[in-house]
Motif scaffolding. Structure first.
Motif, mmCIF file in Angstrom:
data_model
loop_
_atom_site.group_PDB
_atom_site.id
_atom_site.type_symbol
_atom_site.label_atom_id
_atom_site.label_comp_id
_atom_site.label_asym_id
_atom_site.label_seq_id
_atom_site.Cartn_x
_atom_site.Cartn_y
_atom_site.Cartn_z
ATOM 1 N N SER A 1 0.820 -1.214 0.000
ATOM 2 C CA SER A 1 0.000 0.000 0.000
ATOM 3 C C SER A 1 0.854 1.264 0.000
ATOM 4 C CB SER A 1 -0.919 -0.001 1.224
ATOM 5 O OG SER A 1 -1.785 -1.116 1.172
ATOM 6 N N PRO A 2 0.955 1.928 -1.165
ATOM 7 C CA PRO A 2 1.742 3.158 -1.254
ATOM 8 C C PRO A 2 1.086 4.337 -0.535
ATOM 9 C CG PRO A 2 1.462 2.146 -3.418
ATOM 10 C CD PRO A 2 0.520 1.458 -2.473
ATOM 11 N N LEU A 3 1.950 5.174 0.045
ATOM 12 C CA LEU A 3 1.552 6.470 0.576
ATOM 13 C C LEU A 3 2.339 7.486 -0.242
ATOM 14 C CD1 LEU A 3 -0.028 8.134 2.667
ATOM 15 C CD2 LEU A 3 1.968 7.954 4.170
ATOM 16 N N ILE A 4 1.635 8.272 -1.044
ATOM 17 C CA ILE A 4 2.256 9.151 -2.034
ATOM 18 C C ILE A 4 2.007 10.605 -1.662
ATOM 19 C CG2 ILE A 4 2.281 9.790 -4.480
ATOM 20 C CD1 ILE A 4 3.107 6.892 -3.997
ATOM 21 N N VAL A 5 3.050 11.427 -1.816
ATOM 22 C CA VAL A 5 2.934 12.868 -1.629
ATOM 23 C C VAL A 5 2.964 13.493 -3.019
ATOM 24 C CG1 VAL A 5 3.875 14.919 -0.518
ATOM 25 C CG2 VAL A 5 4.161 12.670 0.559
ATOM 26 N N MET A 6 1.914 14.201 -3.386
ATOM 27 C CA MET A 6 1.797 14.759 -4.730
ATOM 28 C C MET A 6 2.182 16.239 -4.730
ATOM 29 S SD MET A 6 -1.687 12.804 -5.892
ATOM 30 C CE MET A 6 -2.516 12.956 -4.328
ATOM 31 N N GLY A 7 2.842 16.645 -5.806
ATOM 32 C CA GLY A 7 3.173 18.054 -5.963
ATOM 33 C C GLY A 7 4.428 18.486 -5.240
ATOM 34 N N VAL A 8 5.297 17.534 -4.854
ATOM 35 C CA VAL A 8 6.579 17.883 -4.242
ATOM 36 C C VAL A 8 7.689 17.143 -4.981
ATOM 37 C CG1 VAL A 8 5.562 18.300 -1.970
ATOM 38 C CG2 VAL A 8 6.537 16.061 -2.479
ATOM 39 N N LYS A 9 8.904 17.628 -4.818
ATOM 40 C CA LYS A 9 10.052 16.979 -5.447
ATOM 41 C C LYS A 9 10.397 15.702 -4.688
ATOM 42 C CE LYS A 9 11.824 21.262 -7.240
ATOM 43 N NZ LYS A 9 12.825 22.285 -7.216
ATOM 44 N N PRO A 10 10.831 14.663 -5.405
ATOM 45 C CA PRO A 10 11.152 13.384 -4.747
ATOM 46 C C PRO A 10 12.138 13.504 -3.587
ATOM 47 C CG PRO A 10 11.143 13.109 -7.121
ATOM 48 C CD PRO A 10 10.990 14.584 -6.854
ATOM 49 N N GLU A 11 13.118 14.369 -3.721
ATOM 50 C CA GLU A 11 14.123 14.489 -2.662
ATOM 51 C C GLU A 11 13.567 15.126 -1.390
ATOM 52 O OE1 GLU A 11 14.701 17.886 -5.630
ATOM 53 O OE2 GLU A 11 14.420 15.728 -5.793
ATOM 54 N N ALA A 12 12.390 15.687 -1.444
ATOM 55 C CA ALA A 12 11.777 16.298 -0.266
ATOM 56 C C ALA A 12 11.137 15.280 0.667
ATOM 57 C CB ALA A 12 10.731 17.329 -0.682
ATOM 58 N N VAL A 13 10.914 14.044 0.172
ATOM 59 C CA VAL A 13 10.204 13.023 0.946
ATOM 60 C C VAL A 13 11.178 11.958 1.436
ATOM 61 C CG1 VAL A 13 8.366 11.292 0.895
ATOM 62 C CG2 VAL A 13 8.117 13.422 -0.398
ATOM 63 N N SER A 14 11.115 11.659 2.729
ATOM 64 C CA SER A 14 11.974 10.606 3.273
ATOM 65 C C SER A 14 11.219 9.788 4.313
ATOM 66 C CB SER A 14 13.246 11.195 3.874
ATOM 67 O OG SER A 14 12.923 12.095 4.907
ATOM 68 N N VAL A 15 11.631 8.522 4.429
ATOM 69 C CA VAL A 15 11.058 7.630 5.440
ATOM 70 C C VAL A 15 11.713 7.956 6.770
ATOM 71 C CG1 VAL A 15 10.801 5.226 6.183
ATOM 72 C CG2 VAL A 15 10.626 5.803 3.752
ATOM 73 N N ILE A 16 10.889 8.195 7.785
ATOM 74 C CA ILE A 16 11.424 8.481 9.117
ATOM 75 C C ILE A 16 11.084 7.372 10.106
ATOM 76 C CG2 ILE A 16 11.545 10.972 8.833
ATOM 77 C CD1 ILE A 16 8.891 11.197 10.369
ATOM 78 N N ALA A 17 10.289 6.390 9.669
ATOM 79 C CA ALA A 17 9.954 5.259 10.533
ATOM 80 C C ALA A 17 11.212 4.427 10.764
ATOM 81 C CB ALA A 17 8.885 4.390 9.872
ATOM 82 N N GLN A 18 11.261 3.774 11.875
ATOM 83 C CA GLN A 18 12.381 2.886 12.169
ATOM 84 C C GLN A 18 12.149 1.571 11.433
ATOM 85 O OE1 GLN A 18 15.155 3.827 13.912
ATOM 86 N NE2 GLN A 18 14.191 5.827 13.832
ATOM 87 N N ALA A 19 12.516 1.557 10.138
ATOM 88 C CA ALA A 19 12.328 0.376 9.294
ATOM 89 C C ALA A 19 13.031 -0.806 9.960
ATOM 90 C CB ALA A 19 12.876 0.659 7.905
ATOM 91 N N PRO A 20 12.603 -2.027 9.755
ATOM 92 C CA PRO A 20 11.786 -2.439 8.622
ATOM 93 C C PRO A 20 10.285 -2.437 8.882
ATOM 94 C CG PRO A 20 12.632 -4.393 9.714
ATOM 95 C CD PRO A 20 13.191 -3.202 10.453
ATOM 96 N N LYS A 21 9.846 -2.118 10.092
ATOM 97 C CA LYS A 21 8.408 -2.131 10.379
ATOM 98 C C LYS A 21 7.948 -0.750 10.822
ATOM 99 C CE LYS A 21 8.316 -6.996 11.675
ATOM 100 N NZ LYS A 21 8.052 -7.426 10.355
ATOM 101 N N VAL A 22 6.643 -0.517 10.637
ATOM 102 C CA VAL A 22 6.054 0.727 11.105
ATOM 103 C C VAL A 22 4.690 0.398 11.697
ATOM 104 C CG1 VAL A 22 4.945 1.324 8.908
ATOM 105 C CG2 VAL A 22 5.565 3.139 10.505
ATOM 106 N N GLU A 23 4.304 1.159 12.697
ATOM 107 C CA GLU A 23 3.004 0.971 13.342
ATOM 108 C C GLU A 23 2.036 2.029 12.837
ATOM 109 O OE1 GLU A 23 1.145 1.297 17.836
ATOM 110 O OE2 GLU A 23 3.260 0.766 17.625
ATOM 111 N N GLY A 24 0.820 1.603 12.506
ATOM 112 C CA GLY A 24 -0.204 2.538 12.054
ATOM 113 C C GLY A 24 -0.395 3.669 13.049
ATOM 114 N N GLY A 25 -0.464 4.906 12.532
ATOM 115 C CA GLY A 25 -0.661 6.073 13.373
ATOM 116 C C GLY A 25 0.622 6.672 13.915
ATOM 117 N N LYS A 26 1.763 6.031 13.630
ATOM 118 C CA LYS A 26 3.065 6.535 14.091
ATOM 119 C C LYS A 26 3.773 7.230 12.929
ATOM 120 C CE LYS A 26 2.715 4.760 18.204
ATOM 121 N NZ LYS A 26 2.508 5.572 19.365
ATOM 122 N N PRO A 27 4.703 8.157 13.205
ATOM 123 C CA PRO A 27 5.410 8.861 12.130
ATOM 124 C C PRO A 27 6.022 7.905 11.111
ATOM 125 C CG PRO A 27 5.862 9.906 14.217
ATOM 126 C CD PRO A 27 5.110 8.637 14.525
#
Length: 164
Positions: A120-146
């Motif tokens: 399930s992708p989460l996409i940010v539209m109208g911004v440059k690709p380099e502006a978006v970064s994953v801040i979750a502590q991969a490899p897992k993320v919890e719903g509702g958390k950054p």
């Protein structure tokens, strides 16, 4: 505006956009972001940010933030073909939502039985690709958390909000 943080709409494994099993998403044609391989079962999908619902389909929700940024929550790959089966939409177009608010109930077994990927992708539209970064502590993320950070937002760019 600077410093937009999006929370994960579901819990699961973090998937880099280049690994999403759909060429349109993996090539970044819809916009930058990341995806989540959700844990199977009955899921409560939450809004990744505050904003107004501008598109509401069972498999995909587009939210326009107060800063004018379009954020797409796309549930699964090719799940549009399910014609809404397995999804219960909890919001309507024009409704204002807050980050973490339930927006969809998703019975993932319907998609799995039909042979569709849950990624399930989460996409940010109208911004440059380099502006978006994953801040979750991969490899897992919890719903509702950054989950994602948008470093800068140019609200003068009108996001393309079609195509869900």
């Amino acid at each position: 505006m600077t410093g937009l943080v999006l929370v994960a709409p579901v819990s699961g494994d973090v998937v880099p956009m280049v690994n999403v099993p759909d060429p349109v998403f993996s090539a970044g044609l819809v916009g930058p972001g990341a995806a989540i391989e959700p844990f199977q079962g009955g899921l409560t999908v939450v809004a990744p940010c505050d904003g107004t619902i501008v598109k509401s389909k069972p498999h995909g929700i587009v939210i326009r933030t107060d800063a004018g940024v379009g954020v797409l929550v796309h549930l699964g790959i090719d799940t549009i073909r399910l014609d809404g089966a397995g999804f219960t939409t909890l919001v309507r177009e024009g409704q204002y939502v807050t980050a973490g608010q339930p927006i969809v109930l998703w019975n993932t077994s319907v998609a799995v039985e039909a042979g569709y990927a849950l990624c399930s992708p989460l996409i940010v539209m109208g911004v440059k690709p380099e502006a978006v970064s994953v801040i979750a502590q991969a490899p897992k993320v919890e719903g509702g958390k950054p989950f994602l950070s948008v470093a800068t937002v140019d609200s003068s760019q009108e996001p393309a909000l079609g195509g869900v």
